[in-house]
Each structure stands twice: as structure tokens, then as C-alpha cells.
Scaffold this active site. Structure first.
Site, PDB file in Angstrom:
ATOM      1  N   THR A 138      57.420  53.526  35.912  1.00 18.19           N
ATOM      2  CA  THR A 138      55.972  53.555  36.125  1.00 18.19           C
ATOM      3  C   THR A 138      55.367  52.218  35.738  1.00 18.19           C
ATOM      4  O   THR A 138      55.769  51.626  34.727  1.00 18.19           O
ATOM      5  CB  THR A 138      55.243  54.673  35.334  1.00 18.19           C
ATOM      6  OG1 THR A 138      53.836  54.465  35.452  1.00 18.19           O
ATOM      7  CG2 THR A 138      55.576  54.717  33.863  1.00 18.19           C
ATOM      8  N   ILE A 139      54.413  51.746  36.550  1.00 16.63           N
ATOM      9  CA  ILE A 139      53.715  50.511  36.152  1.00 16.63           C
ATOM     10  C   ILE A 139      52.760  50.818  35.003  1.00 16.63           C
ATOM     11  O   ILE A 139      52.344  49.930  34.285  1.00 16.63           O
ATOM     12  CB  ILE A 139      52.927  49.856  37.321  1.00 16.63           C
ATOM     13  CG1 ILE A 139      51.827  50.786  37.851  1.00 16.63           C
ATOM     14  CG2 ILE A 139      53.861  49.392  38.422  1.00 16.63           C
ATOM     15  CD1 ILE A 139      50.768  50.062  38.665  1.00 16.63           C
ATOM     16  N   ASP A 140      52.400  52.106  34.849  1.00 15.38           N
ATOM     17  CA  ASP A 140      51.428  52.474  33.814  1.00 15.38           C
ATOM     18  C   ASP A 140      52.006  52.330  32.400  1.00 15.38           C
ATOM     19  O   ASP A 140      51.265  52.255  31.425  1.00 15.38           O
ATOM     20  CB  ASP A 140      50.971  53.934  33.998  1.00 15.38           C
ATOM     21  CG  ASP A 140      50.378  54.183  35.371  1.00 15.38           C
ATOM     22  OD1 ASP A 140      50.013  53.202  36.033  1.00 15.38           O
ATOM     23  OD2 ASP A 140      50.276  55.354  35.776  1.00 15.38           O
ATOM     24  N   ARG A 187      30.006  33.306  35.976  1.00  8.22           N
ATOM     25  CA  ARG A 187      29.903  34.767  36.099  1.00  8.22           C
ATOM     26  C   ARG A 187      30.803  35.507  35.114  1.00  8.22           C
ATOM     27  O   ARG A 187      31.773  34.963  34.614  1.00  8.22           O
ATOM     28  CB  ARG A 187      30.376  35.188  37.501  1.00  8.22           C
ATOM     29  CG  ARG A 187      29.333  35.045  38.540  1.00  8.22           C
ATOM     30  CD  ARG A 187      29.905  35.409  39.895  1.00  8.22           C
ATOM     31  NE  ARG A 187      28.891  35.182  40.914  1.00  8.22           N
ATOM     32  CZ  ARG A 187      29.149  34.983  42.191  1.00  8.22           C
ATOM     33  NH1 ARG A 187      30.397  34.985  42.625  1.00  8.22           N
ATOM     34  NH2 ARG A 187      28.177  34.783  43.056  1.00  8.22           N
ATOM     35  N   GLY A 195      46.636  52.231  35.758  1.00 12.33           N
ATOM     36  CA  GLY A 195      47.265  52.644  34.501  1.00 12.33           C
ATOM     37  C   GLY A 195      46.943  54.072  34.124  1.00 12.33           C
ATOM     38  O   GLY A 195      47.322  54.541  33.057  1.00 12.33           O
ATOM     39  N   ARG A 308      51.260  46.637  41.796  1.00 16.79           N
ATOM     40  CA  ARG A 308      52.481  47.382  42.146  1.00 16.79           C
ATOM     41  C   ARG A 308      53.320  46.667  43.193  1.00 16.79           C
ATOM     42  O   ARG A 308      54.410  47.101  43.522  1.00 16.79           O
ATOM     43  CB  ARG A 308      52.063  48.734  42.740  1.00 16.79           C
ATOM     44  CG  ARG A 308      52.084  49.832  41.754  1.00 16.79           C
ATOM     45  CD  ARG A 308      51.387  51.079  42.190  1.00 16.79           C
ATOM     46  NE  ARG A 308      51.669  51.629  43.479  1.00 16.79           N
ATOM     47  CZ  ARG A 308      51.193  52.814  43.877  1.00 16.79           C
ATOM     48  NH1 ARG A 308      50.467  53.535  43.050  1.00 16.79           N
ATOM     49  NH2 ARG A 308      51.434  53.281  45.057  1.00 16.79           N
TER      50      ARG A 308
HETATM   51  O1  F6P Z   1      50.915  56.168  38.334  1.00 16.97           O
HETATM   52  C1  F6P Z   1      51.032  54.974  38.993  1.00 16.97           C
HETATM   53  C2  F6P Z   1      49.773  54.617  39.691  1.00 16.97           C
HETATM   54  O2  F6P Z   1      49.953  53.347  40.265  1.00 16.97           O
HETATM   55  C3  F6P Z   1      48.506  54.649  38.821  1.00 16.97           C
HETATM   56  O3  F6P Z   1      48.365  53.480  38.065  1.00 16.97           O
HETATM   57  C4  F6P Z   1      47.444  54.859  39.842  1.00 16.97           C
HETATM   58  O4  F6P Z   1      46.326  55.517  39.303  1.00 16.97           O
HETATM   59  C5  F6P Z   1      48.105  55.742  40.848  1.00 16.97           C
HETATM   60  O5  F6P Z   1      49.486  55.535  40.739  1.00 16.97           O
HETATM   61  C6  F6P Z   1      47.680  55.490  42.285  1.00 16.97           C
HETATM   62  O6  F6P Z   1      48.299  56.425  43.078  1.00 16.97           O
HETATM   63  P1  F6P Z   1      48.370  56.395  44.664  1.00 16.97           P
HETATM   64  O7  F6P Z   1      49.536  55.553  45.031  1.00 16.97           O
HETATM   65  O8  F6P Z   1      48.582  57.811  45.032  1.00 16.97           O
HETATM   66  O9  F6P Z   1      47.077  55.828  45.167  1.00 16.97           O
END
Ligand code: F6P
Length: 412
Positions: A138-140, A187, A195, A308
Site C-alpha cells: 500500500t502507498i498509504d 502563494r 493515504g 501511485r
Molecule cells: O489505498 C490506496 C489508495 O491509493 C488511497 O490512498 C486512496 O484513497 C485510494 O487508494 C484511491 O482509490 P481508487 O484507486 O479506488 O480511486
């Protein structure tokens, strides 16, 4: 070793990837595939996560195929399909999964995923006895890998998930680049970072010279908002170039002055099969409140899928290979229901199998950003977080241009 002597000859291992993609999934697939093939397994890829085990199944043979593990995303594709009953899909599709595991003669399943995908795998292991190994992703970076960060004699329970190092590098680079446009217009740029409910990834923006930050772990009540705007004003006014980049997590809980409620900003009212809504849009709200309250020009920028996207970075490449080495150990010991993880936060050369361990997939859950990593009174990531991150990504190099031109006073 002759082919016929290979330990797992005649056995099939299948890999699937589910949930949001990361730049490190192909590297995980390739690393597991290579090692499993050497043990004698035939290696299959299940397409689109659990979806590939529904109906007639959607399965490909990866055994002797070329594979590019540096290419980001997942060649096996992904989905947020949940085989177990959910609100969105109350019917259990577990019988279909079991039928296909049998039809394709799959002996071991490696599920590459976060809490949702691996949670479903864990349930299949516990309720149906399917030999499963989880592989973190997971990137989170919020999957509880129980990876210890040793910092000044303290042991902080941190997290290290494949996908995070590449995404963190991208967020840091993205932030550093924004500086030139922010400076040109004096700005404030409010930079929204993915995340979900955790601020791990948002912190990586500080390696791109961001300063203050907001994370989901710290609720932005009416009082905290007032305090935050004061800190923003002071920090902006004392900045030599009169500019600020403020990274904010997509999942920040923000007090809405109109409704009087504290909530996340949703991108859509839809939820996936695991019950997750999609977040998005908080940066626009914060930027316009900054402009209205402080009379300082502010803009919103969403990093979104950029974090991602793209190739697998070096640290992630080696991390996935190291965790795949641990998968070999689990396969050899037929130790299922487990997930390989790093025991401690280490630098690139220390990413070695002896620094790994395997945790029970049953204990995996979400891990918010530890308190030690964020100073909620200053809205800043701490030195402990900087130390954590500096093990994982290098500080990107940006051109600096400090100027102090003499002001011209017209004569006469
Ligand atoms: O859980 C990984 C993630 O990239 C989160 O950071 C993000 O909120 C979500 O997936 C986005 O999901 P989707 O690809 O369904 O838009």
C-alpha cells in the site's frame, strides 16, 4: 539440481493483487514468481484480484514468461472485489473462489494487498484451510507490519510497506518542484496527498521543502482551525520568499463552519465492496478558507494518482525481493496464514532476509501515524519522522536560488 528433484515439482502457486495499485506490485510479483519457480512450482497469475477467481476464472501462466518488475502498477491488474458478503454485495462468492482454486489445481495462494485483500485471504485460510501467504502492499503505509524504528534509544512501532517508498519519493519530488511556482506568486499551495486515514505519505512532502502539514490523525475542530490559521499567517510572513507549501492528507477531518460538523471531504458518495468511500477535495476547501480568513493568495493542488504512478524505485525493488526471500522460507516450512515483513526500519543495504520476520495475517490491521512522528501543536512532522523517512528515501536535490536584489530608488 535436476528438474525432477525440485522440491515443489508438480505443485502450483498462484499470485493475485488487489486494492489500489502501487509502483512496487510488479516487482513483488516477479520476485515471488522467480523464487517459487526455482523451488519447482508452476506459477499462475490470477487477474483482477479476487475477481479472477469468480465465474469461470481468469488465470494466466507466468512460469516461463518475461516479466518487467521495474514497471509500476500491476500486470495482473487489480480490483476491490470482496469474495465475502458485504453491504454492496450481500451474496458470498467464496464457493466460486473455492471451486476455481480446485479447478485450476492451485496449491498455494499468494495475495498481494493491503488490509482488505489480505484480510479476505486470511479468512479463506482460517475458515476453509486454503494455504495462503500474504504480501504487504500500500502507498498509504498504514498496514500494521510491526516494523520497529529504533530512534534515540526508543522503539517506535512503525510501518514499512512495499509501494510506500516509491510513492514517498514521488510526493517529495512533486512538492519540491511546486516551489518555483509558489514562490513566483508569493502563494500558499495546499497540497493534497493520498493515504486514506493515515498521514504517513503526507509526511514525505517535507523532503520537498514543505513546512506545516495536516494529517487525519489530528482532528481539525473549530478551535484547532483558528490556531492553525494563526500558525499559517506567522509562518508565511516570516518566510523569506513569502510562500508556503502545506501538505494535507486527503482524509483530514475538518470542521465545516456552515454545518457545524467535523468530517472528511468525500470525492463521491459511492463505497467499494469493503465499505470504503473515496476521499478528495479537502485542499480546495482549506485553500479558500486561507484566502478568505488571512487575505493571502492560496491555491489547491492534488497529487492524487501521481503518487501511485511510475516505475518502482530502488528501495522498493530491493524491499520486495527481500520479502520474497522470506516467502521462500514460509513455503519451505509450509507455514501459511503468514505475511513477510521487515523487523526494523533499515537502510537500503540492510534490506536482507535476516532482517525479516513473518507475522500472523490474523493480526494485520491499520496503523495510524505514531504520535512521536507529528507535533500537533506545531503542525509539523518531527525529527523522529525525518529519521524514519531518511532510512527509506534520499533527500531529492533541487536547485536553490536565493536572491536579494538591491532596490532601485529613483533619483531626484
Ligand atoms: O489505498 C490506496 C489508495 O491509493 C488511497 O490512498 C486512496 O484513497 C485510494 O487508494 C484511491 O482509490 P481508487 O484507486 O479506488 O480511486
Amino acid at each position: 539440481m535436476k528438474q525432477e528433484h525440485k522440491l515443489f515439482k508438480g505443485k502450483t502457486l498462484a499470485i493475485l493483487s488487489g486494492g489500489g495499485d502501487t509502483p512496487a506490485i510488479n516487482s513483488s510479483i516477479e520476485s515471488v514468481r522467480n523464487r517459487a519457480s526455482m523451488l519447482g512450482f508452476k506459477v499462475y497469475g490470477i487477474l483482477k484480484g479476487w475477481k479472477g477467481l469468480l465465474g469461470d476464472g481468469d488465470v494466466v501462466d507466468l512460469t516461463h514468461q518475461p516479466y518487467d518488475g521495474l514497471y509500476g502498477g500491476t500486470a495482473l491488474r487489480s480490483s476491490r472485489t470482496n469474495p465475502f458478503p458485504s453491504k454492496k454485495n450481500p451474496e458470498s462468492r467464496v464457493p466460486q473462489v473455492l471451486k476455481n482454486l480446485e479447478r485450476y489445481k492451485i496449491d498455494v495462494l499468494v495475495s498481494i494487498g493491503g488490509d482488505d485483500t489480505n484480510g479476505a485471504a486470511k479468512r479463506l485460510y482460517e475458515t476453509e484451510g486454503i494455504p495462503v501467504i500474504g504480501f504487504p502492499k500500500t502507498i498509504d503505509n498504514d498496514l500494521r507490519t510491526k516494523t520497529i524504528h529504533h530512534y534515540h534509544g526508543k522503539e517506535i512501532e512503525a510501518v514499512l510497506c512495499p509501494g510506500f517508498p516509491s510513492a514517498a519519493m514521488s510526493v517529495a519530488e512533486f512538492t519540491g518542484k511546486l516551489k518555483t511556482t509558489a514562490e513566483s506568486h508569493s502563494r500558499i499551495i495546499v497540497l493534497e496527498v493520498m493515504g486514506r486515514d493515515a498521514g504517513w505519505l503526507t509526511g514525505s512532502a517535507i523532503f520537498g521543502s514543505a513546512d506545516l502539514a495536516l494529517i487525519p490523525e489530528v482532528e481539525m475542530t473549530r478551535e484547532r482551525k483558528d490556531f492553525f490559521f494563526e500558525v499559517v499567517r506567522e509562518t508565511y510572513l516570516s518566510a523569506p520568499k513569502k510562500t508556503l507549501i502545506i501538505p494535507v492528507s486527503e482524509g483530514v477531518r475538518w470542521f465545516d463552519d456552515k454545518t457545524g460538523k467535523l468530517d472528511v471531504v468525500y470525492a463521491s458518495s459511492e463505497v467499494d465492496e469493503y465499505g470504503h468511500p473515496r476521499f478528495g477535495g479537502i485542499s480546495g476547501i482549506i485553500a479558500s478558507e486561507i484566502t478568505n480568513r488571512l487575505k493571502i493568495e492560496a491555491r489547491a493542488q492534488i497529487t492524487g494518482y501521481y503518487a501511485r504512478s511510475g516505475d518502482c524505485r530502488e528501495y522498493d525493488r530491493r524491499l520486495t525481493m527481500t520479502l520474497a526471500d522470506k516467502v521462500v522460507d514460509l513455503l519451505l516450512r509450509e507455514d501459511y496464514g503468514k505475511m513477510p515483513v521487515m523487523k526494523k526500519i533499515v537502510t537500503y543495504p540492510e534490506l536482507e532476509e535476516f532482517n525479516t520476520t513473518a507475522i500472523d495475517m490474523g493480526n494485520v490491521g491499520n496503523r495510524p501515524l505514531p504520535e512521536e512522528y507529528f507535533d500537533s501543536n506545531k503542525f509539523r512532522f518531527t525529527d523522529a519522522y525525518i529519521d524514519f523517512l531518511s532510512h527509506i528515501i534520499p533527500l531529492p536535490q533541487f536547485r536553490e536560488f536565493t536572491y536579494d536584489f538591491p532596490v532601485v530608488i529613483p533619483e531626484g
